[in-house]
Structures are given as structure tokens and as C-alpha cells.
Design a protein around this motif. Structure first.
Motif, short mmCIF file in Angstrom:
data_model
loop_
_atom_site.label_atom_id
_atom_site.label_comp_id
_atom_site.label_asym_id
_atom_site.label_seq_id
_atom_site.Cartn_x
_atom_site.Cartn_y
_atom_site.Cartn_z
N VAL A 23 -6.57 2.12 -0.51
CA VAL A 23 -6.15 1.37 -1.69
C VAL A 23 -6.76 2.06 -2.90
O VAL A 23 -7.90 2.53 -2.84
CB VAL A 23 -6.64 -0.08 -1.59
CG1 VAL A 23 -6.32 -0.85 -2.86
CG2 VAL A 23 -6.03 -0.77 -0.37
N LYS A 38 -10.63 2.57 -3.81
CA LYS A 38 -11.47 2.31 -2.64
C LYS A 38 -11.45 3.51 -1.71
O LYS A 38 -10.60 4.39 -1.82
CB LYS A 38 -10.99 1.05 -1.91
CG LYS A 38 -11.14 -0.22 -2.72
CD LYS A 38 -10.90 -1.45 -1.86
CE LYS A 38 -11.17 -2.73 -2.64
NZ LYS A 38 -10.97 -3.94 -1.81
N SER A 46 -9.56 -5.64 11.24
CA SER A 46 -8.62 -6.21 10.27
C SER A 46 -7.16 -6.14 10.73
O SER A 46 -6.32 -6.87 10.20
CB SER A 46 -8.75 -5.49 8.91
OG SER A 46 -8.55 -4.10 9.07
N LYS A 56 0.37 -8.59 6.12
CA LYS A 56 -0.26 -9.42 5.11
C LYS A 56 -0.33 -8.64 3.79
O LYS A 56 -0.34 -7.40 3.79
CB LYS A 56 -1.68 -9.77 5.54
CG LYS A 56 -1.79 -10.46 6.88
CD LYS A 56 -3.25 -10.68 7.26
CE LYS A 56 -3.37 -11.37 8.61
NZ LYS A 56 -4.79 -11.59 8.98
N PRO A 57 -0.40 -9.33 2.68
CA PRO A 57 -0.52 -8.62 1.39
C PRO A 57 -1.70 -7.65 1.36
O PRO A 57 -1.60 -6.59 0.74
CB PRO A 57 -0.70 -9.76 0.38
CG PRO A 57 0.03 -10.91 0.99
CD PRO A 57 -0.22 -10.79 2.47
N GLU A 58 -2.77 -7.99 2.06
CA GLU A 58 -3.93 -7.10 2.07
C GLU A 58 -3.72 -5.84 2.91
O GLU A 58 -4.59 -4.96 2.93
CB GLU A 58 -5.18 -7.84 2.57
CG GLU A 58 -5.01 -8.58 3.87
CD GLU A 58 -4.70 -10.06 3.66
OE1 GLU A 58 -3.87 -10.38 2.76
OE2 GLU A 58 -5.27 -10.90 4.39
N ASP A 59 -2.58 -5.73 3.58
CA ASP A 59 -2.23 -4.48 4.27
C ASP A 59 -1.62 -3.46 3.32
O ASP A 59 -1.38 -2.31 3.71
CB ASP A 59 -1.26 -4.75 5.40
CG ASP A 59 -1.86 -5.59 6.52
OD1 ASP A 59 -1.15 -6.47 7.04
OD2 ASP A 59 -3.03 -5.34 6.87
N THR A 60 -1.35 -3.87 2.10
CA THR A 60 -0.79 -2.96 1.10
C THR A 60 -1.74 -1.79 0.87
O THR A 60 -2.91 -1.99 0.53
CB THR A 60 -0.53 -3.70 -0.22
OG1 THR A 60 0.48 -4.70 -0.01
CG2 THR A 60 -0.06 -2.73 -1.30
N THR A 74 3.87 -1.57 1.01
CA THR A 74 3.63 -2.66 0.09
C THR A 74 4.11 -3.96 0.73
O THR A 74 5.27 -4.04 1.16
CB THR A 74 4.37 -2.43 -1.24
OG1 THR A 74 3.94 -1.21 -1.81
CG2 THR A 74 4.10 -3.57 -2.22
N SER A 123 4.69 -7.79 -0.02
CA SER A 123 4.79 -8.72 -1.13
C SER A 123 6.05 -9.55 -0.99
O SER A 123 7.06 -9.08 -0.47
CB SER A 123 4.82 -7.95 -2.45
OG SER A 123 5.05 -8.83 -3.55
#
Length: 116
Positions: free
Chosen positions: A40, A43, A63, A87-91, A113, A115
């Protein structure tokens, strides 16, 4: 030299699925562990999953455990990542990597992405 070309990324809705593919060349694919990692913006690189050269052993980051499945086809020199229940956090930008823990060269990445 090592070349890794990822494909299959895109936009998915939460709860949806995507399948990433990675075409490898320039090394003995059947003799190398392979992995997927993601990043990301801002990060560090996060290891996602790895698979042994013969496919006998796989491992996953906590995760993604239970949602993602790594596989490979040594005849086609390809490695795959089936991603379910996204999940959105997999973006992230997803990379294919040589080596079980993504310690080797990476591909150019494919964007995923998630979303609504």
C-alpha cells in the motif's frame, strides 16, 4: 534474467473475488519457491502467501488465511492467487515474487482495489 509478469487485478466489491496470475521466465521455475506480496502506498512490502517449488507446501499471512489460495502450474510456468471474500483492506499493489518469502525479484505488480 528473471521476468515476472502479473495480471488479473482490477476493481472488486467487498465480498467479491479476483484471481491473479503470474507468468515467469528467465529461471528454472519448477525449482523455485514462489510467493505473492502486496504494498500500500506509504507502507512496506507485506508478504501474503508462498508455495514450494513442487506445490507441496503453502503458507499464508494471517490477514488472508482462509480467504486466499495460492497455486502453481509448473508446466505453464505460472503461479496464481485466488482471492475470495475480498475486503477493502485488501486494496494494494500485488506483486509476484521469486522465493517462498518474497526475498527474490518482484514483478511490476497488478493493482487490486476493493470498494463498493
Amino acid at each position: 534474467q528473471v521476468q515476472l509478469v502479473e495480471s488479473g487485478g482490477g476493481l472488486a466489491q467487498p465480498g467479491g473475488s479476483l484471481r491473479l496470475s503470474c507468468a515467469a521466465s528467465g529461471f528454472t521455475f519448477s525449482g523455485s519457491g514462489m510467493s505473492w506480496a502486496r504494498q500500500v502506498p506509504g507502507k512496506g512490502l507485506e508478504w501474503v502467501s508462498g508455495i514450494y517449488s513442487d506445490g507441496s507446501v503453502t503458507d499464508y499471512a494471517d490477514s488472508v488465511k482462509g480467504r486466499f489460495t495460492i497455486s502453481r502450474d509448473n508446466a505453464k510456468k505460472q503461479v496464481y492467487l485466488q482471492m475470495n471474500s475480498l475486503k477493502p483492506e485488501d486494496t494494494a499493489l500485488y506483486y509476484c515474487a521469486k522465493g517462498f518469502r518474497a526475498t527474490g525479484p518482484l514483478g511490476q505488480g497488478t493493482q487490486v482495489t476493493v470498494s463498493s
